[in-house]
Design a protein around this motif. Structure first.
Motif, PDB file in Angstrom:
ATOM      1  N   GLY A 145       0.095  -1.600   0.711  1.00  0.00           N
ATOM      2  CA  GLY A 145      -0.027   0.157   0.203  1.00  0.00           C
ATOM      3  C   GLY A 145       1.535   0.635  -0.223  1.00  0.00           C
ATOM      4  N   ASN A 146       2.618   1.399   0.161  1.00  0.00           N
ATOM      5  CA  ASN A 146       2.779   2.738  -0.118  1.00  0.00           C
ATOM      6  C   ASN A 146       2.812   2.884  -1.203  1.00  0.00           C
ATOM      7  OD1 ASN A 146       4.223   2.532   3.035  1.00  0.00           O
ATOM      8  ND2 ASN A 146       4.615   0.188   1.857  1.00  0.00           N
ATOM      9  N   ASN A 147       3.018   4.208  -1.529  1.00  0.00           N
ATOM     10  CA  ASN A 147       3.069   4.955  -3.441  1.00  0.00           C
ATOM     11  C   ASN A 147       4.638   5.149  -3.772  1.00  0.00           C
ATOM     12  OD1 ASN A 147       1.065   6.592  -3.946  1.00  0.00           O
ATOM     13  ND2 ASN A 147       0.827   6.697  -1.835  1.00  0.00           N
ATOM     14  N   LEU A 148       5.496   4.569  -5.039  1.00  0.00           N
ATOM     15  CA  LEU A 148       6.621   4.625  -5.195  1.00  0.00           C
ATOM     16  C   LEU A 148       6.696   5.625  -6.330  1.00  0.00           C
ATOM     17  CD1 LEU A 148       9.242   2.710  -5.252  1.00  0.00           C
ATOM     18  CD2 LEU A 148       8.199   1.474  -7.023  1.00  0.00           C
ATOM     19  N   TYR A 149       7.498   6.268  -6.155  1.00  0.00           N
ATOM     20  CA  TYR A 149       8.590   7.234  -6.814  1.00  0.00           C
ATOM     21  C   TYR A 149       9.179   6.502  -7.380  1.00  0.00           C
ATOM     22  CZ  TYR A 149       4.711  10.757  -5.835  1.00  0.00           C
ATOM     23  OH  TYR A 149       3.298  10.899  -5.327  1.00  0.00           O
ATOM     24  N   THR A 150       9.658   6.583  -9.043  1.00  0.00           N
ATOM     25  CA  THR A 150      10.733   6.635  -9.590  1.00  0.00           C
ATOM     26  C   THR A 150      10.884   7.273 -11.074  1.00  0.00           C
ATOM     27  OG1 THR A 150      12.454   5.400 -10.565  1.00  0.00           O
ATOM     28  CG2 THR A 150      10.216   4.587 -10.705  1.00  0.00           C
ATOM     29  N   SER A 151      12.664   6.982 -11.436  1.00  0.00           N
ATOM     30  CA  SER A 151      12.061   8.212 -12.734  1.00  0.00           C
ATOM     31  C   SER A 151      12.423   7.051 -14.014  1.00  0.00           C
ATOM     32  CB  SER A 151      13.602   8.726 -12.419  1.00  0.00           C
ATOM     33  OG  SER A 151      13.968   9.611 -13.887  1.00  0.00           O
ATOM     34  N   GLY A 152      12.427   7.617 -14.585  1.00  0.00           N
ATOM     35  CA  GLY A 152      12.364   6.933 -16.423  1.00  0.00           C
ATOM     36  C   GLY A 152      13.603   6.185 -16.945  1.00  0.00           C
ATOM     37  N   SER A 153      14.513   5.588 -17.229  1.00  0.00           N
ATOM     38  CA  SER A 153      15.816   5.527 -17.540  1.00  0.00           C
ATOM     39  C   SER A 153      16.189   3.858 -16.954  1.00  0.00           C
ATOM     40  CB  SER A 153      16.930   5.471 -16.776  1.00  0.00           C
ATOM     41  OG  SER A 153      17.187   5.156 -15.614  1.00  0.00           O
ATOM     42  N   SER A 154      17.182   3.049 -17.706  1.00  0.00           N
ATOM     43  CA  SER A 154      17.347   1.741 -17.995  1.00  0.00           C
ATOM     44  C   SER A 154      17.777   1.244 -16.103  1.00  0.00           C
ATOM     45  CB  SER A 154      18.491   1.555 -18.643  1.00  0.00           C
ATOM     46  OG  SER A 154      18.885   2.279 -18.838  1.00  0.00           O
ATOM     47  N   GLY A 155      18.359   0.230 -15.728  1.00  0.00           N
ATOM     48  CA  GLY A 155      18.997   0.438 -14.709  1.00  0.00           C
ATOM     49  C   GLY A 155      18.013  -0.297 -14.011  1.00  0.00           C
ATOM     50  N   THR A 156      18.120   0.420 -12.280  1.00  0.00           N
ATOM     51  CA  THR A 156      17.359   0.186 -10.870  1.00  0.00           C
ATOM     52  C   THR A 156      16.274   0.970 -11.226  1.00  0.00           C
ATOM     53  OG1 THR A 156      19.999   0.711  -9.870  1.00  0.00           O
ATOM     54  CG2 THR A 156      17.571   1.534  -8.493  1.00  0.00           C
ATOM     55  N   ASN A 157      16.131   2.407 -12.106  1.00  0.00           N
ATOM     56  CA  ASN A 157      14.889   2.904 -12.260  1.00  0.00           C
ATOM     57  C   ASN A 157      13.769   1.740 -13.222  1.00  0.00           C
ATOM     58  OD1 ASN A 157      15.728   5.422 -10.719  1.00  0.00           O
ATOM     59  ND2 ASN A 157      15.797   5.926 -12.738  1.00  0.00           N
ATOM     60  N   ALA A 158      14.331   1.093 -14.431  1.00  0.00           N
ATOM     61  CA  ALA A 158      13.540   0.726 -14.715  1.00  0.00           C
ATOM     62  C   ALA A 158      13.108  -0.642 -13.973  1.00  0.00           C
ATOM     63  CB  ALA A 158      14.175  -0.192 -16.233  1.00  0.00           C
ATOM     64  N   LEU A 177      10.103  12.228 -15.792  1.00  0.00           N
ATOM     65  CA  LEU A 177      11.370  11.769 -16.639  1.00  0.00           C
ATOM     66  C   LEU A 177      11.405  13.319 -16.206  1.00  0.00           C
ATOM     67  CD1 LEU A 177       8.421  10.432 -19.740  1.00  0.00           C
ATOM     68  CD2 LEU A 177      10.342   9.064 -17.947  1.00  0.00           C
ATOM     69  N   PRO A 178      13.342  12.783 -16.687  1.00  0.00           N
ATOM     70  CA  PRO A 178      13.344  14.881 -17.019  1.00  0.00           C
ATOM     71  C   PRO A 178      13.420  15.348 -18.010  1.00  0.00           C
ATOM     72  CG  PRO A 178      15.515  12.697 -17.380  1.00  0.00           C
ATOM     73  CD  PRO A 178      14.210  11.700 -16.692  1.00  0.00           C
ATOM     74  N   GLN A 179      13.313  14.377 -19.252  1.00  0.00           N
ATOM     75  CA  GLN A 179      12.671  15.397 -20.442  1.00  0.00           C
ATOM     76  C   GLN A 179      11.902  15.182 -21.095  1.00  0.00           C
ATOM     77  OE1 GLN A 179      16.755  14.309 -21.969  1.00  0.00           O
ATOM     78  NE2 GLN A 179      17.478  16.152 -21.621  1.00  0.00           N
ATOM     79  N   SER A 180      11.085  15.190 -21.696  1.00  0.00           N
ATOM     80  CA  SER A 180      10.415  14.451 -22.419  1.00  0.00           C
ATOM     81  C   SER A 180      10.074  13.482 -23.284  1.00  0.00           C
ATOM     82  CB  SER A 180       9.828  15.156 -23.986  1.00  0.00           C
ATOM     83  OG  SER A 180      10.423  15.588 -24.782  1.00  0.00           O
ATOM     84  N   MET A 181       9.247  12.894 -23.725  1.00  0.00           N
ATOM     85  CA  MET A 181       9.055  11.048 -23.925  1.00  0.00           C
ATOM     86  C   MET A 181      10.255  11.121 -24.916  1.00  0.00           C
ATOM     87  SD  MET A 181       7.221   8.045 -23.197  1.00  0.00           S
ATOM     88  CE  MET A 181       5.995   8.436 -21.693  1.00  0.00           C
ATOM     89  N   SER A 182       9.536  11.925 -26.032  1.00  0.00           N
ATOM     90  CA  SER A 182      10.808  11.758 -27.468  1.00  0.00           C
ATOM     91  C   SER A 182      11.878  11.111 -26.587  1.00  0.00           C
ATOM     92  CB  SER A 182      10.392  12.656 -27.732  1.00  0.00           C
ATOM     93  OG  SER A 182      10.692  13.624 -27.377  1.00  0.00           O
ATOM     94  N   GLN A 189      10.173   3.725 -23.359  1.00  0.00           N
ATOM     95  CA  GLN A 189       8.592   3.988 -24.019  1.00  0.00           C
ATOM     96  C   GLN A 189       8.272   3.575 -23.960  1.00  0.00           C
ATOM     97  OE1 GLN A 189       9.358   6.518 -27.851  1.00  0.00           O
ATOM     98  NE2 GLN A 189      10.928   7.730 -26.894  1.00  0.00           N
ATOM     99  N   GLU A 190       9.135   2.129 -24.238  1.00  0.00           N
ATOM    100  CA  GLU A 190       7.948   0.483 -24.274  1.00  0.00           C
ATOM    101  C   GLU A 190       7.467   0.416 -22.715  1.00  0.00           C
ATOM    102  OE1 GLU A 190       8.064  -4.307 -25.772  1.00  0.00           O
ATOM    103  OE2 GLU A 190       9.851  -3.389 -25.933  1.00  0.00           O
ATOM    104  N   LEU A 191       8.177   0.434 -22.034  1.00  0.00           N
ATOM    105  CA  LEU A 191       7.720   0.277 -20.192  1.00  0.00           C
ATOM    106  C   LEU A 191       6.565   0.950 -20.302  1.00  0.00           C
ATOM    107  CD1 LEU A 191       8.589  -1.898 -17.953  1.00  0.00           C
ATOM    108  CD2 LEU A 191      10.112  -0.633 -17.738  1.00  0.00           C
TER     109      LEU A 191
END
Length: 258
Positions: A145-158, A177-182, A189-191
Motif C-alpha cells: 500500500g505504499n506510493n512509489l516514485y521513480t524516474s524513467g531510465s534503464s537499470g535500477t529505475n526500470a 521523466l527528466p525530459q519529454s517522452m521523445s 518508452q515501451e515500458l
C-alpha cells in the motif's frame, strides 16, 4: 789346536771389550737424558709459578678497574623500553555490500511503519541480480500500500517500474521523466506504456541529461518521505541526490553495489 783356541779367545776378549764400551756409552747417555728432563721440569714449574703470579696480578687489576669502561656480566644494562603512546585505537567502519538479507531487513522495517511515499533511484549500470532485488523491493512496497516514485531510465529505475507493475496497483506508481517522452530510449518508452502516472519535463529538453536528471531528482525528493538508492561509489548523480535528501531530513537508505 792350541793356536786356534788362543785366536778364538782373543776374538771373544775383543768382543767383550767392545760390548762393555757400548754399555758404558749407553749409561752415559741415559744419565744425561735424566739430567735434561729434570732441568726442563724445573723450568716448567718455574714458568707455571710465574704465570700464576701474573694471573693473580691481572685479576687484582681487573677487580680494581671494574666499573671504568668494563662490562659487568652479573649486572644488567639498565635499558627500559618506553611504552608507545598511540592514543585510543580507532575501529574502521567498513561499508557492507548489498545482500538479500539486508534488503529484507529494510523491507521489514518499512512495512512496520505503515504506508508512505518512497522514492527509488539508482544507477543505470545494474546487474541482473541487482535488478531482481530492486524488482522484489518495489513489488513489496506497492503491494503493502505504499506510493512509489521513480524516474524513467534503464537499470535500477526500470527494475523498480517492473516490480511495481507486478503488484497490479498502478495508482500507487508515479514515474517522473527528466525530459519529454521523445527523449527516452525505445525500451523505456515501451515500458512506460503500462504506467498510469507519468510526469514529463519537456522544458529540460535543451539541457544536458545529467543536469535534467538533477532537476528531476530534486522534484522526486520533494514529493516523497524516504529515499532508497542503489549506487556505485562513482555514481555521482545518485549520490548527490542522497546527500540532498539528507539535507532535507529525509530517511535515506543507500545501498552500494560495489
Amino acid at each position: 789346536m792350541v793356536p786356534i783356541l788362543k785366536g778364538a779367545h782373543d776374538v771373544l776378549d775383543n768382543d767383550f771389550a767392545d760390548s762393555s764400551s757400548v754399555l758404558s756409552r749407553m749409561r752415559t747417555r741415559e744419565t744425561a737424558l735424566h739430567a735434561s728432563t729434570d732441568s726442563n721440569s724445573n723450568e716448567s714449574d718455574e714458568s707455571f709459578l710465574e704465570y700464576t703470579n701474573n694471573s693473580d696480578e691481572l685479576e687484582e687489576l681487573t677487580v680494581t678497574t671494574a666499573g671504568v669502561g668494563e662490562y659487568d656480566r652479573e649486572g644488567k644494562l639498565g635499558l627500559e623500553r618506553e611504552k608507545a603512546n598511540v592514543g585510543d585505537p580507532q575501529t574502521a567502519q567498513l561499508e557492507q555490500p548489498m545482500n538479500i538479507t539486508k534488503v529484507l531487513t529494510e523491507l521489514q522495517a518499512i512495512q512496520s511503519q505503515g504506508p508512505k511515499k518512497y522514492c527509488i533511484l539508482g544507477t543505470r549500470h545494474c546487474s541482473f541480480l541487482h535488478q531482481q532485488v530492486v524488482e522484489m523491493l518495489a513489488y513489496a512496497l506497492v503491494l503493502s500500500g505504499n506510493n512509489l516514485y521513480t524516474s524513467g531510465s534503464s537499470g535500477t529505475n526500470a527494475a523498480a517500474i517492473r516490480g511495481a507493475l507486478r503488484a497490479f496497483q498502478p495508482q500507487l506508481l508515479t514515474v517522473v521523466l527528466p525530459q519529454s517522452m521523445s527523449k527516452q530510449t525505445p525500451e523505456s518508452q515501451e515500458l512506460l506504456q503500462d504506467v498510469t502516472n507519468v510526469v514529463t519535463m519537456p522544458q529540460n529538453d535543451a539541457m544536458p541529461l545529467d543536469v535534467a536528471s538533477r532537476i528531476c531528482n530534486s522534484h522526486l525528493l520533494s514529493q516523497t518521505d524516504h529515499l532508497i538508492s542503489f549506487a556505485f561509489h562513482e555514481s555521482k548523480t545518485v549520490l548527490e541526490a542522497a546527500q540532498e535528501a539528507q539535507k532535507l531530513d529525509m530517511l535515506v537508505t543507500l545501498l552500494y553495489l560495489d
